[in-house]
Design a protein around this motif. Structure first.
Motif, PDB file in Angstrom:
ATOM      1  N   CYS A  75       0.841  -1.196   0.000  1.00 51.11           N
ATOM      2  CA  CYS A  75       0.000   0.000   0.000  1.00 51.11           C
ATOM      3  C   CYS A  75       0.878   1.248   0.000  1.00 51.11           C
ATOM      4  O   CYS A  75       1.903   1.296   0.689  1.00 51.11           O
ATOM      5  CB  CYS A  75      -0.879   0.043   1.253  1.00 51.11           C
ATOM      6  SG  CYS A  75      -1.849  -1.430   1.506  1.00 51.11           S
ATOM      7  N   ARG A  76       0.432   2.248  -0.770  1.00 49.74           N
ATOM      8  CA  ARG A  76       1.107   3.551  -0.748  1.00 49.74           C
ATOM      9  C   ARG A  76       0.020   4.618  -0.707  1.00 49.74           C
ATOM     10  O   ARG A  76      -0.894   4.612  -1.537  1.00 49.74           O
ATOM     11  CB  ARG A  76       1.972   3.707  -1.992  1.00 49.74           C
ATOM     12  CG  ARG A  76       2.855   4.947  -1.932  1.00 49.74           C
ATOM     13  CD  ARG A  76       3.785   4.993  -3.111  1.00 49.74           C
ATOM     14  NE  ARG A  76       3.008   5.077  -4.346  1.00 49.74           N
ATOM     15  CZ  ARG A  76       3.549   5.198  -5.557  1.00 49.74           C
ATOM     16  NH1 ARG A  76       4.852   5.196  -5.708  1.00 49.74           N
ATOM     17  NH2 ARG A  76       2.777   5.297  -6.619  1.00 49.74           N
ATOM     18  N   ARG A  78      -0.639   8.760  -0.475  1.00 48.21           N
ATOM     19  CA  ARG A  78      -0.003  10.081  -0.624  1.00 48.21           C
ATOM     20  C   ARG A  78      -1.022  11.198  -0.385  1.00 48.21           C
ATOM     21  O   ARG A  78      -2.208  11.042  -0.701  1.00 48.21           O
ATOM     22  CB  ARG A  78       0.593  10.212  -2.024  1.00 48.21           C
ATOM     23  CG  ARG A  78       1.883   9.411  -2.188  1.00 48.21           C
ATOM     24  CD  ARG A  78       2.388   9.468  -3.598  1.00 48.21           C
ATOM     25  NE  ARG A  78       1.519   8.698  -4.473  1.00 48.21           N
ATOM     26  CZ  ARG A  78       1.592   8.715  -5.800  1.00 48.21           C
ATOM     27  NH1 ARG A  78       2.479   9.476  -6.408  1.00 48.21           N
ATOM     28  NH2 ARG A  78       0.779   7.967  -6.521  1.00 48.21           N
ATOM     29  N   GLU A 129       4.166  10.734   1.873  1.00 49.08           N
ATOM     30  CA  GLU A 129       3.983   9.397   1.298  1.00 49.08           C
ATOM     31  C   GLU A 129       4.223   8.360   2.392  1.00 49.08           C
ATOM     32  O   GLU A 129       5.280   8.328   3.019  1.00 49.08           O
ATOM     33  CB  GLU A 129       4.968   9.190   0.150  1.00 49.08           C
ATOM     34  CG  GLU A 129       4.771   7.849  -0.521  1.00 49.08           C
ATOM     35  CD  GLU A 129       5.609   7.699  -1.787  1.00 49.08           C
ATOM     36  OE1 GLU A 129       5.613   8.644  -2.612  1.00 49.08           O
ATOM     37  OE2 GLU A 129       6.257   6.659  -1.924  1.00 49.08           O
ATOM     38  N   SER A 131       4.104   4.263   3.099  1.00 45.63           N
ATOM     39  CA  SER A 131       4.009   2.965   2.419  1.00 45.63           C
ATOM     40  C   SER A 131       4.210   1.849   3.432  1.00 45.63           C
ATOM     41  O   SER A 131       4.877   2.020   4.457  1.00 45.63           O
ATOM     42  CB  SER A 131       5.031   2.877   1.285  1.00 45.63           C
ATOM     43  OG  SER A 131       6.325   3.065   1.799  1.00 45.63           O
ATOM     44  N   ARG A 133       3.394  -2.802   3.945  1.00 43.95           N
ATOM     45  CA  ARG A 133       2.838  -4.049   3.417  1.00 43.95           C
ATOM     46  C   ARG A 133       1.923  -4.669   4.459  1.00 43.95           C
ATOM     47  O   ARG A 133       2.223  -4.678   5.654  1.00 43.95           O
ATOM     48  CB  ARG A 133       3.961  -5.034   3.073  1.00 43.95           C
ATOM     49  CG  ARG A 133       3.439  -6.277   2.355  1.00 43.95           C
ATOM     50  CD  ARG A 133       4.530  -7.219   1.886  1.00 43.95           C
ATOM     51  NE  ARG A 133       5.304  -7.743   2.995  1.00 43.95           N
ATOM     52  CZ  ARG A 133       6.591  -7.494   3.193  1.00 43.95           C
ATOM     53  NH1 ARG A 133       7.268  -6.760   2.354  1.00 43.95           N
ATOM     54  NH2 ARG A 133       7.199  -7.993   4.239  1.00 43.95           N
TER      55      ARG A 133
END
Lengths: 141, 111
Positions: A75-76, A78, A129, A131, A133
């Motif tokens: 997943c990211r 922003r 941002e 990020s 997992r």
């Protein structure tokens, strides 16, 4: 590789709608129910943090990019709002013998840290941002 | 935020008829619970069996309700669904609240 790209408004009802859309997406629909539950918990916390803190001053957009890969979901997230204080993730609030005494907001980051791997934050070009997992198999707690 | 309350045997049974207690609804939940708690002097039992999702805002609201009851009154929970149960366990709130797997049999008709 199945992936989801969503742009949503910074609003708790938009977050709610996005979670419904993500969980109904064919990319997520086939995942084990436990991983789907963890995804919903973590994404709710991450997105609501953006709404409440990064965009505390006003409206904005949140961009989500999810990729279902072997071993989990990458997943990211922003946004273009305020930076995290100190340009770093809030400390992992350890829950002591009396969980009720955890400071406000501590539950959310605790849940995110419990349920994710490779959690990273960076600030670049006025953009936040985050990020991480979501692993296929949950860690033992 | 639809909550249905019924006084039964000195206990206020509150059934949450919403799917989610989240950032979009937590304040409303807390306000409605405060109103209900002020109508009675006894303990509260919250039937959560219809709630499929609760986030940290929702959890904070449940804790806030417990705190506003004060030390002399109790808030117990019943019927946590799997995701809600996971949030309670991960935050160790399962050690703070008395949680019944389901509504006690004597109260099932009441709801």
């Amino acid at each position: 590789m199945p992936e989801i790209l969503l742009v949503i408004a910074s609003d708790p009802f938009a977050v709610r709608a996005a979670l419904g859309q993500i969980l109904d997406d064919p990319c997520m629909a086939d995942l084990r129910s436990d991983l789907r539950a963890r995804a919903e918990i973590v994404l709710a916390e991450v997105l609501n943090n953006v709404v409440e803190h990064a965009y505390a001053d006003g409206p904005g957009e949140i961009i989500l990019h999810l990729r279902c890969v072997q071993g989990g979901v990458i997943c990211r997230i922003r946004d273009f709002g305020r930076a995290m204080p100190g340009l770093a993730l809030p400390g992992g609030a350890a829950i002591g013998p009396d969980p009720v005494e955890l400071p406000e907001g501590g539950f959310g980051w605790h849940l995110i840290r419990c349920l994710t791997e490779d959690l990273q934050y960076c600030r670049r070009d006025s953009r936040n941002e985050l990020s991480f997992r979501l692993p296929e198999t949950a860690r033992a707690h | 935020m639809e909550l249905v309350a019924k006084e039964t045997g000195g206990l206020l049974l509150v059934q949450v008829l919403e799917r989610r207690i989240d950032a979009a609804s937590a304040i409303q939940f807390k306000d409605r619970m405060r109103d209900l708690a002020n109508r009675t002097a006894g303990n509260l039992l919250l039937d959560m069996s219809q709630v499929t999702f609760l986030d940290s805002s929702g959890l904070g609201a449940v804790v806030a309700v417990m705190k506003l009851l004060g030390p002399g009154r109790k808030l117990e929970l019943a019927g946590l669904t799997p995701t809600v149960d996971k949030v309670f366990r991960l935050t160790r709130m399962d050690t703070v609240f008395v949680i019944h797997p389901q509504l006690p049999e004597s109260l099932r008709d009441a709801s």
